[in-house]
Design a protein around this motif. Structure first.
Motif, short mmCIF file in Angstrom:
data_model
loop_
_atom_site.label_atom_id
_atom_site.label_comp_id
_atom_site.label_asym_id
_atom_site.label_seq_id
_atom_site.Cartn_x
_atom_site.Cartn_y
_atom_site.Cartn_z
N LYS A 89 14.56 -8.53 2.22
CA LYS A 89 13.55 -7.97 3.11
C LYS A 89 12.27 -7.64 2.35
O LYS A 89 12.31 -7.32 1.16
N THR A 90 11.14 -7.76 3.05
CA THR A 90 9.86 -7.33 2.49
C THR A 90 9.85 -5.81 2.44
O THR A 90 10.03 -5.14 3.46
N ARG A 91 9.63 -5.27 1.25
CA ARG A 91 9.70 -3.82 1.04
C ARG A 91 8.28 -3.25 1.12
O ARG A 91 7.45 -3.49 0.23
N ILE A 92 8.03 -2.51 2.18
CA ILE A 92 6.67 -2.05 2.49
C ILE A 92 6.54 -0.54 2.28
O ILE A 92 7.40 0.24 2.68
N GLY A 93 5.42 -0.16 1.65
CA GLY A 93 5.03 1.23 1.54
C GLY A 93 3.71 1.43 2.26
O GLY A 93 2.88 0.51 2.31
N ILE A 94 3.52 2.60 2.82
CA ILE A 94 2.30 2.92 3.57
C ILE A 94 1.54 4.00 2.84
O ILE A 94 2.10 5.06 2.50
N PHE A 95 0.26 3.75 2.57
CA PHE A 95 -0.60 4.72 1.89
C PHE A 95 -1.64 5.24 2.88
O PHE A 95 -2.55 4.53 3.27
N GLY A 96 -1.47 6.50 3.30
CA GLY A 96 -2.30 7.08 4.34
C GLY A 96 -1.48 7.22 5.61
O GLY A 96 -1.07 6.21 6.19
N ALA A 97 -1.21 8.44 6.03
CA ALA A 97 -0.22 8.67 7.09
C ALA A 97 -0.84 9.22 8.37
O ALA A 97 -0.27 10.09 9.02
N GLY A 98 -2.00 8.67 8.75
CA GLY A 98 -2.64 9.09 9.99
C GLY A 98 -2.15 8.30 11.19
O GLY A 98 -1.10 7.64 11.15
N VAL A 107 10.01 1.46 2.98
CA VAL A 107 10.70 2.23 1.93
C VAL A 107 9.97 3.49 1.52
O VAL A 107 10.58 4.39 0.92
N GLY A 108 8.66 3.60 1.81
CA GLY A 108 7.94 4.77 1.34
C GLY A 108 6.65 5.04 2.08
O GLY A 108 6.03 4.12 2.63
N VAL A 109 6.25 6.31 2.09
CA VAL A 109 4.98 6.75 2.67
C VAL A 109 4.34 7.72 1.71
O VAL A 109 5.01 8.64 1.20
N THR A 114 2.63 11.76 -2.69
CA THR A 114 1.25 12.15 -2.41
C THR A 114 0.23 11.26 -3.09
O THR A 114 -0.97 11.44 -2.89
N THR A 115 0.67 10.30 -3.90
CA THR A 115 -0.26 9.42 -4.61
C THR A 115 0.17 7.97 -4.49
O THR A 115 1.34 7.65 -4.21
N LEU A 116 -0.78 7.08 -4.74
CA LEU A 116 -0.49 5.65 -4.72
C LEU A 116 0.48 5.29 -5.84
O LEU A 116 1.37 4.44 -5.66
N GLU A 117 0.35 5.94 -6.98
CA GLU A 117 1.23 5.64 -8.10
C GLU A 117 2.69 5.96 -7.76
O GLU A 117 3.61 5.23 -8.15
N GLU A 118 2.90 7.05 -7.03
CA GLU A 118 4.27 7.37 -6.60
C GLU A 118 4.81 6.28 -5.68
O GLU A 118 5.99 5.91 -5.75
N LEU A 119 3.94 5.76 -4.81
CA LEU A 119 4.35 4.69 -3.90
C LEU A 119 4.75 3.44 -4.69
O LEU A 119 5.75 2.79 -4.38
N PHE A 120 3.98 3.12 -5.72
CA PHE A 120 4.30 1.96 -6.56
C PHE A 120 5.70 2.10 -7.17
O PHE A 120 6.44 1.11 -7.30
N ARG A 121 6.08 3.31 -7.53
CA ARG A 121 7.37 3.53 -8.20
C ARG A 121 8.55 3.45 -7.23
O ARG A 121 9.71 3.55 -7.67
#
Length: 336
Positions: free
Chosen positions: A3-12, A31-33, A55-62
């Motif tokens: 599956k394509t593993r998607i994270g979302i940056f910005g939760a509006g 997988v992450g927000v 709370t950061t993009l770097e956390e999303l990358f991890r």
């Protein structure tokens, strides 16, 4: 199937729209927000199920994502997009690409150098109303000679940030960007443009625009967009005039067209269809995931996004300097 593993940056709000759609695609795993306001990230993660939060993009990358949806405010797109592309990740970024030429060029360079796929979120292309116009043109049933576009945004009060160019990048980078994008999507390359603009109710920026475009195909189109005229229906409209033929939209709700002189008017009403579907969000997300899974072309790739960024800058330049711009020449110079 992986599956394509998607994270979302910005939760509006718009992130929640995409999350609902992606959550129904069995090719995708959310997988992450991440959001600078942790409570916002938690709320959206709860909505989608088992997503992790940060709370950061770097956390999303991890979080071992391979694709990032950038759904932050307009003026904050460049840095996270460039960072994600630099990591080799696929990027879906909500409009606009950037709010100046320098930012757009940084993203273009990053996209061309990246192994990731870049896509700009321009859902209005795939709204039912505009899908119908595109189909009529592509089949040759409607051969455009001229067109009128209009959007009366209503006001700059609700939400209040729509009046703040430090957040929007300018009025045209908000809702009107969709009408501007539709111009080349429906009629092809722009040859020249001229824009007259003024500040009617805003102390911060232009909020009333009248534009004239000529196209290399011969089509001529006007676009009027204002922030001071109220929300009278239909506040968003496209009218196309062909050879003994007309077609017109009424917001995202209806399209009417007549393709000959016998006065037969065809009407399609989408009022009952859920907003995310009739508004084009469902189709644009599906097409983006299709491109990731099948290795195809994303719906609004880097070339389209960059051309739109150039066009918006040229419209503002025309308004400020009261001059016609040879946009075709501008594009050739930028490519060269």
């Amino acid at each position: 199937m992986n599956k394509t593993r998607i994270g979302i940056f910005g939760a509006g709000y718009i992130a929640s729209v995409h999350a609902d759609i992606l959550g129904q695609d069995d090719r995708v795993e959310l997988v992450g927000v991440a959001d600078m306001v942790e409570a916002n990230a938690t709320r959206l993660a709860t909505q989608v199920g088992n997503a992790r939060t940060g709370t950061t993009l770097e956390e999303l990358f991890r979080m071992d994502v391979d694709t990032v949806y950038i759904t932050t405010p307009n003026t904050t797109h460049v840095e996270p997009v460039v960072a994600a592309l630099g990591e080799g990740l696929n990027v879906f970024c909500e409009k606009p690409m950037a709010t100046d030429l320098a930012g757009g060029e940084r993203i273009r360079e990053a996209a061309l150098a990246s192994t990731g796929v870049y896509n700009l979120g321009m859902n209005r292309r795939y709204a039912y109303t505009h899908d119908k116009l595109k189909s009529l043109i592509e089949t040759g049933d409607l051969m455009p000679y001229s067109a009128q576009f209009k959007l009366n945004r209503g006001e700059l009060l609700r939400p209040a940030w729509t009046a703040d160019p430090s957040k929007t990048g300018g009025f045209l980078y908000e809702t009107t960007i969709h009408q501007i994008d539709l111009l080349q999507y429906l009629f092809g390359s722009i040859a020249t443009l001229r824009c007259a603009a003024r500040s009617a109710i805003s102390d911060a920026e232009f909020d009333d625009f009248s534009m004239l475009f000529t196209f290399e195909s011969g089509v001529v189109a006007t676009l009027s967009s204002s922030a001071h005229s109220g929300w009278s229906f239909p506040f968003e409209r496209v009218e196309i005039y062909g050879r003994y033929a007309t077609a017109a939209t009424e917001e995202l709700e209806r399209v009417r067209y007549a393709l000959d002189l016998d006065q037969t008017i065809h009407s399609e009403d989408y009022t009952h269809i859920p907003f995310a579907e009739k508004g084009g969000y469902v189709k644009e997300d599906r097409l983006f995931v299709d491109a990731l899974v099948d290795g195809g072309t994303p719906p609004v790739g880097i070339d389209d996004a960059w051309a739109l960024n150039l066009l918006l800058a040229a419209i503002y330049e025309s308004a400020r300097e009261n001059k016609e711009i040879d946009f075709a020449q501008r594009v050739r110079a930028a490519i060269g």
